[in-house]
Design an enzyme around this catalytic site. Sequence first.
Site, PDB file in Angstrom:
ATOM      1  N   ASP A   1       0.865  -1.186   0.000  1.00 16.82           N
ATOM      2  CA  ASP A   1       0.000   0.000   0.000  1.00 16.82           C
ATOM      3  C   ASP A   1       0.900   1.234   0.000  1.00 16.82           C
ATOM      4  O   ASP A   1       1.914   1.254   0.703  1.00 16.82           O
ATOM      5  CB  ASP A   1      -0.882  -0.014   1.274  1.00 16.82           C
ATOM      6  CG  ASP A   1      -2.147   0.795   1.119  1.00 16.82           C
ATOM      7  OD1 ASP A   1      -2.032   1.996   0.807  1.00 16.82           O
ATOM      8  OD2 ASP A   1      -3.242   0.234   1.293  1.00 16.82           O
TER       9      ASP A   1
ATOM     10  N   THR B   1      -4.655   6.484   0.405  1.00 14.38           N
ATOM     11  CA  THR B   1      -5.919   6.505   1.163  1.00 14.38           C
ATOM     12  C   THR B   1      -5.959   5.402   2.220  1.00 14.38           C
ATOM     13  O   THR B   1      -6.850   5.392   3.059  1.00 14.38           O
ATOM     14  CB  THR B   1      -7.152   6.367   0.224  1.00 14.38           C
ATOM     15  OG1 THR B   1      -6.999   5.178  -0.542  1.00 14.38           O
ATOM     16  CG2 THR B   1      -7.280   7.560  -0.705  1.00 14.38           C
ATOM     17  N   GLY B   2      -5.023   4.461   2.154  1.00 12.32           N
ATOM     18  CA  GLY B   2      -4.915   3.429   3.198  1.00 12.32           C
ATOM     19  C   GLY B   2      -4.279   4.037   4.448  1.00 12.32           C
ATOM     20  O   GLY B   2      -3.698   5.122   4.389  1.00 12.32           O
TER      21      GLY B   2
ATOM     22  N   ALA C   1     -10.373  -6.538  -7.600  1.00  8.66           N
ATOM     23  CA  ALA C   1     -11.520  -5.908  -6.923  1.00  8.66           C
ATOM     24  C   ALA C   1     -12.137  -4.885  -7.863  1.00  8.66           C
ATOM     25  O   ALA C   1     -11.622  -3.789  -8.032  1.00  8.66           O
ATOM     26  CB  ALA C   1     -11.061  -5.239  -5.635  1.00  8.66           C
TER      27      ALA C   1
ATOM     28  N   TYR D   1     -12.658   6.756 -11.967  1.00  9.92           N
ATOM     29  CA  TYR D   1     -12.796   5.498 -11.221  1.00  9.92           C
ATOM     30  C   TYR D   1     -13.492   4.442 -12.082  1.00  9.92           C
ATOM     31  O   TYR D   1     -12.993   3.324 -12.247  1.00  9.92           O
ATOM     32  CB  TYR D   1     -13.600   5.756  -9.947  1.00  9.92           C
ATOM     33  CG  TYR D   1     -13.708   4.578  -9.008  1.00  9.92           C
ATOM     34  CD1 TYR D   1     -12.570   4.037  -8.408  1.00  9.92           C
ATOM     35  CD2 TYR D   1     -14.950   4.025  -8.687  1.00  9.92           C
ATOM     36  CE1 TYR D   1     -12.676   2.970  -7.524  1.00  9.92           C
ATOM     37  CE2 TYR D   1     -15.058   2.963  -7.803  1.00  9.92           C
ATOM     38  CZ  TYR D   1     -13.920   2.442  -7.219  1.00  9.92           C
ATOM     39  OH  TYR D   1     -14.029   1.382  -6.349  1.00  9.92           O
TER      40      TYR D   1
ATOM     41  N   TYR E   1      -5.287 -11.161 -19.548  1.00  6.23           N
ATOM     42  CA  TYR E   1      -4.257 -12.046 -18.964  1.00  6.23           C
ATOM     43  C   TYR E   1      -4.791 -13.466 -18.815  1.00  6.23           C
ATOM     44  O   TYR E   1      -4.038 -14.424 -18.924  1.00  6.23           O
ATOM     45  CB  TYR E   1      -3.763 -11.493 -17.622  1.00  6.23           C
ATOM     46  CG  TYR E   1      -2.541 -10.626 -17.799  1.00  6.23           C
ATOM     47  CD1 TYR E   1      -2.642  -9.386 -18.429  1.00  6.23           C
ATOM     48  CD2 TYR E   1      -1.282 -11.045 -17.372  1.00  6.23           C
ATOM     49  CE1 TYR E   1      -1.521  -8.592 -18.622  1.00  6.23           C
ATOM     50  CE2 TYR E   1      -0.158 -10.256 -17.566  1.00  6.23           C
ATOM     51  CZ  TYR E   1      -0.285  -9.034 -18.186  1.00  6.23           C
ATOM     52  OH  TYR E   1       0.823  -8.256 -18.382  1.00  6.23           O
TER      53      TYR E   1
ATOM     54  N   ARG F   1     -18.076   9.187   1.969  1.00  6.74           N
ATOM     55  CA  ARG F   1     -19.132   8.238   1.619  1.00  6.74           C
ATOM     56  C   ARG F   1     -20.315   8.407   2.562  1.00  6.74           C
ATOM     57  O   ARG F   1     -20.189   8.922   3.673  1.00  6.74           O
ATOM     58  CB  ARG F   1     -18.593   6.807   1.638  1.00  6.74           C
ATOM     59  CG  ARG F   1     -17.771   6.554   0.392  1.00  6.74           C
ATOM     60  CD  ARG F   1     -17.466   5.109   0.211  1.00  6.74           C
ATOM     61  NE  ARG F   1     -16.200   4.775   0.824  1.00  6.74           N
ATOM     62  CZ  ARG F   1     -15.485   3.705   0.480  1.00  6.74           C
ATOM     63  NH1 ARG F   1     -15.911   2.879  -0.450  1.00  6.74           N
ATOM     64  NH2 ARG F   1     -14.340   3.452   1.064  1.00  6.74           N
TER      65      ARG F   1
END
Length: 319
Positions: A34, A38-39, A116, A147, A161, A188
């Site tokens: 990471d 934002t983590g 994800a 996004y 892939y 959010r």
Amino acid sequence: MKPARALVTGGAGFLGSHLCDALLGDGCMVVAADNLLTGRLSNIEHLRTDSRFEFLQQDVCNPLLCGAVDYVFHFASPASPVDYAAHGIETLRVGSYGTFESLELARRHGAKFMMASTSECYGDPLVHPQTETYWGHVNPIGPRSVYDEAKRFSEAVTMAYHRYHQVDTRILRIFNTYGPRMQINDGRVVPNFMCQALRGENLTVYGDGSQTRSFCYVNDEIDGIVRLSRSSEHDPVNIGNPTEFTILECAKKVIAVTGSASKIQLEPLPQDDPKQRCPDISKARRLLSWEPKVDLESGLKLSLEYFRKAVQEKDSAPR
Ligand code: UDP
């Protein structure tokens, strides 16, 4: 037998860190990568003394030097509308270069791979509820496109892939998920409403609040993710809660759960805000025998202590 070794990109994020917990619980060795855009380190603080856990602070757009792995979970990306608006270029980069790097790693080591993805692939949907076969209705140049299109591109790279390099891939489409470890200022709806209610401020409902979302509690989402990781399905699978609420109903639930005296205040609706969103989870039910167990009210109650503490810490911190 040697335990499996998994890499989780975005492993210090909200969902990524819960996934690390679940994988360690399953007996895996886990590397979390990471860049902390934002983590947050606080999400993995409790894992730092676990000898089976490693943290790599790096941008996953650069080659991943983590040694051999058996599984790559590509979860890195800003994920809230406020975060990806603030970091649009980084969002496009991690969905493109980051996906290539994660897939290259999986290809080199013959590792399984999970990407994800998101309900945002469906955009402002014209089909309701959304099945995996629906191709979506996305504005490719609007404010959410950094996004939405990054994730759609990321799905395309993942399938390529699989087709060209025979990588054993999975594509997970996550619908609105909430719970402990969400950043309280990521914009959010659940963290916004919880924090506003706990502070006794008005709850900011955008538009007239008639737009819908379907909220999945984090433990349910992680259970679905782990089940999908064990399956051999290569096409996308929706993992989300199919019970749909208007945003106004969500605001009222938060007020009830927190016991707050807050009122509702209507504010302008952001551009391209999807009008309705609800997953069709027939495929997950059939393939994974999965369905969510926690309803919105119970999930909000389970999240309450986390948000209460986070608000207290934030409000008592020196400015
Ligand atoms: N929303 C709202 N008030 C807020 C934050 C969000 O009414 O303080 C609305 C937003 O306009 C959207 C929904 O809640 O219709 C969900 O927004 P969120 O940012 O959580 O995620 P999205 O599903 O749009 O990606």
